[in-house]
Design a protein around this motif. Structure first.
Motif, PDB file in Angstrom:
ATOM      1  N   GLY A  93      18.153   0.213-107.314  1.00 27.25           N
ATOM      2  CA  GLY A  93      18.859   0.795-106.179  1.00 27.25           C
ATOM      3  C   GLY A  93      19.234  -0.225-105.126  1.00 27.25           C
ATOM      4  O   GLY A  93      20.342  -0.191-104.572  1.00 27.25           O
ATOM      5  N   GLU A  96      22.204  -2.369-106.503  1.00 30.96           N
ATOM      6  CA  GLU A  96      23.454  -1.622-106.521  1.00 30.96           C
ATOM      7  C   GLU A  96      23.972  -1.365-105.115  1.00 30.96           C
ATOM      8  O   GLU A  96      25.183  -1.355-104.881  1.00 30.96           O
ATOM      9  CB  GLU A  96      23.271  -0.309-107.286  1.00 30.96           C
ATOM     10  CG  GLU A  96      23.051  -0.523-108.784  1.00 30.96           C
ATOM     11  CD  GLU A  96      23.081   0.773-109.570  1.00 30.96           C
ATOM     12  OE1 GLU A  96      22.903   1.845-108.951  1.00 30.96           O
ATOM     13  OE2 GLU A  96      23.279   0.709-110.794  1.00 30.96           O
ATOM     14  N   THR A  97      23.061  -1.173-104.158  1.00 34.67           N
ATOM     15  CA  THR A  97      23.470  -1.004-102.760  1.00 34.67           C
ATOM     16  C   THR A  97      24.146  -2.267-102.238  1.00 34.67           C
ATOM     17  O   THR A  97      25.197  -2.215-101.590  1.00 34.67           O
ATOM     18  CB  THR A  97      22.260  -0.655-101.891  1.00 34.67           C
ATOM     19  OG1 THR A  97      21.692   0.582-102.337  1.00 34.67           O
ATOM     20  CG2 THR A  97      22.651  -0.524-100.430  1.00 34.67           C
ATOM     21  N   TYR A 101      28.110  -2.791-101.212  1.00 34.81           N
ATOM     22  CA  TYR A 101      28.505  -3.253 -99.883  1.00 34.81           C
ATOM     23  C   TYR A 101      29.484  -4.427 -99.963  1.00 34.81           C
ATOM     24  O   TYR A 101      30.476  -4.461 -99.225  1.00 34.81           O
ATOM     25  CB  TYR A 101      27.284  -3.669 -99.064  1.00 34.81           C
ATOM     26  CG  TYR A 101      27.701  -4.238 -97.735  1.00 34.81           C
ATOM     27  CD1 TYR A 101      28.113  -3.401 -96.705  1.00 34.81           C
ATOM     28  CD2 TYR A 101      27.744  -5.620 -97.522  1.00 34.81           C
ATOM     29  CE1 TYR A 101      28.539  -3.918 -95.495  1.00 34.81           C
ATOM     30  CE2 TYR A 101      28.172  -6.131 -96.317  1.00 34.81           C
ATOM     31  CZ  TYR A 101      28.575  -5.281 -95.310  1.00 34.81           C
ATOM     32  OH  TYR A 101      29.014  -5.796 -94.124  1.00 34.81           O
TER      33      TYR A 101
END
Length: 298
Positions: A93, A96-97, A101
């Protein structure tokens, strides 16, 4: 979260919060590394428990204890395996964040010839490990008498037991023979306590990793990060209180604010507390075995 140019400001504009994609990629790697510690902790526990599978002795109470011990232990292993999977999900997570961005930032501020940096997902265990089952606690065979009793067919033991009780006048001793082995029970106790320490260590490492991207001086940011982590660590009924555990992160409201009993990661807190309880009960079982053996000897 901000890029390398303009840091994000809190709603009150009381200070800068600057979390770059590189920070999230770093946290992702640190979180993913904890999977290995969890797997090794479970495997070590099982390896040690298999060394003393014959500790519980005989008798109705011993059999009942063995059944409950195995049921709880097997469930504990299942949840431990799911926590390995949950930690891997947290690591993915964060990566992927950060990737999302950089793509959004490049779309909002396009620069000729500049391609947004993307990092591959961390190599994580993406299925809950199957650790197997907790070894049964059964009769011991550490001495000649124990071994001899185990080799006697059950129908013959049924004949010998009343003989021991009424002819040799050993009373209830025959009902609980072979006796529980205190040394083995004590070793099992230490093994479960070590598993508890492993859970605490992983929880601390996860907290430290996420702590690098929190600003404890910014209440809004702190609350946001805790809420974010609450959705990732793994568990059910987020935000609700069950069995003395608050299944969610909550922001600190200031000095002196009472802390919830769960620490930082409720699932790991439950695993730790359960391992502690099993270890404590096994130690008490070992102490009772010492008393039994002393009384029989007397």
């Amino acid at each position: 979260m901000a890029g390398s140019s303009t840091p994000a400001r809190s709603p009150g504009d009381s200070g800068a919060i600057d979390v770059k994609p590189s920070d999230l990629w770093s946290v992702s790697g640190r979180v993913a590394a904890q999977q290995d510690l969890l797997v090794r902790g479970a495997n070590k526990l099982l390896e040690e428990l298999r060394e003393h599978p014959d500790a519980g002795g005989a008798g109705t109470e011993a059999q009942q204890f063995a059944r409950e011990y195995k049921k709880i232990g097997d469930r504990w292993l299942e949840v431990w395996g799911k926590s390995v999977l949950g930690v891997g999900g947290v690591a993915v997570g964060f990566t992927e964040t950060a990737n999302a961005y950089t793509q959004a930032d490049a779309a909002a501020h396009p620069k000729p010839g500049i391609i947004p940096e993307q990092r591959p997902r961390p190599a994580v265990i993406d299925q809950a490990p199957k650790f197997g089952q907790i070894p049964d606690i059964k009769w011991g065979d550490d001495d000649i008498l124990r071994g001899a009793m185990e080799l006697i067919p059950e129908i013959v033991r049924d004949i010998l037991q009343p003989l021991c009780k009424h002819v040799f006048r050993v009373g209830r001793v025959a009902d609980v023979h072979p006796f529980p082995q205190q040394h083995y029970l004590n070793s099992l106790c230490h093994s479960w306590m070590n598993a508890s320490i492993c859970a605490s260590l992983v929880a601390d490492q996860l907290t430290q990793a996420v702590g690098t991207i929190t600003n404890h001086q910014q209440a809004d940011w702190e609350a946001a990060m805790r809420t974010f982590c609450s959705a990732l660590w793994g568990g059910t009924a987020w935000g609700q209180q069950r069995r003395g555990y608050q299944w969610a992160q909550t922001a600190n409201s200031g000095p002196g604010t009472p802390r919830l009993p769960t620490g930082s990661e409720p699932v790991l807190a439950v695993l730790k507390d359960t391992a502690d309880s099993i270890g404590t009960i096994l130690r008490e079982y070992a102490e009772a075995a010492v008393d039994l053996n002393r009384d029989v000897a007397d």
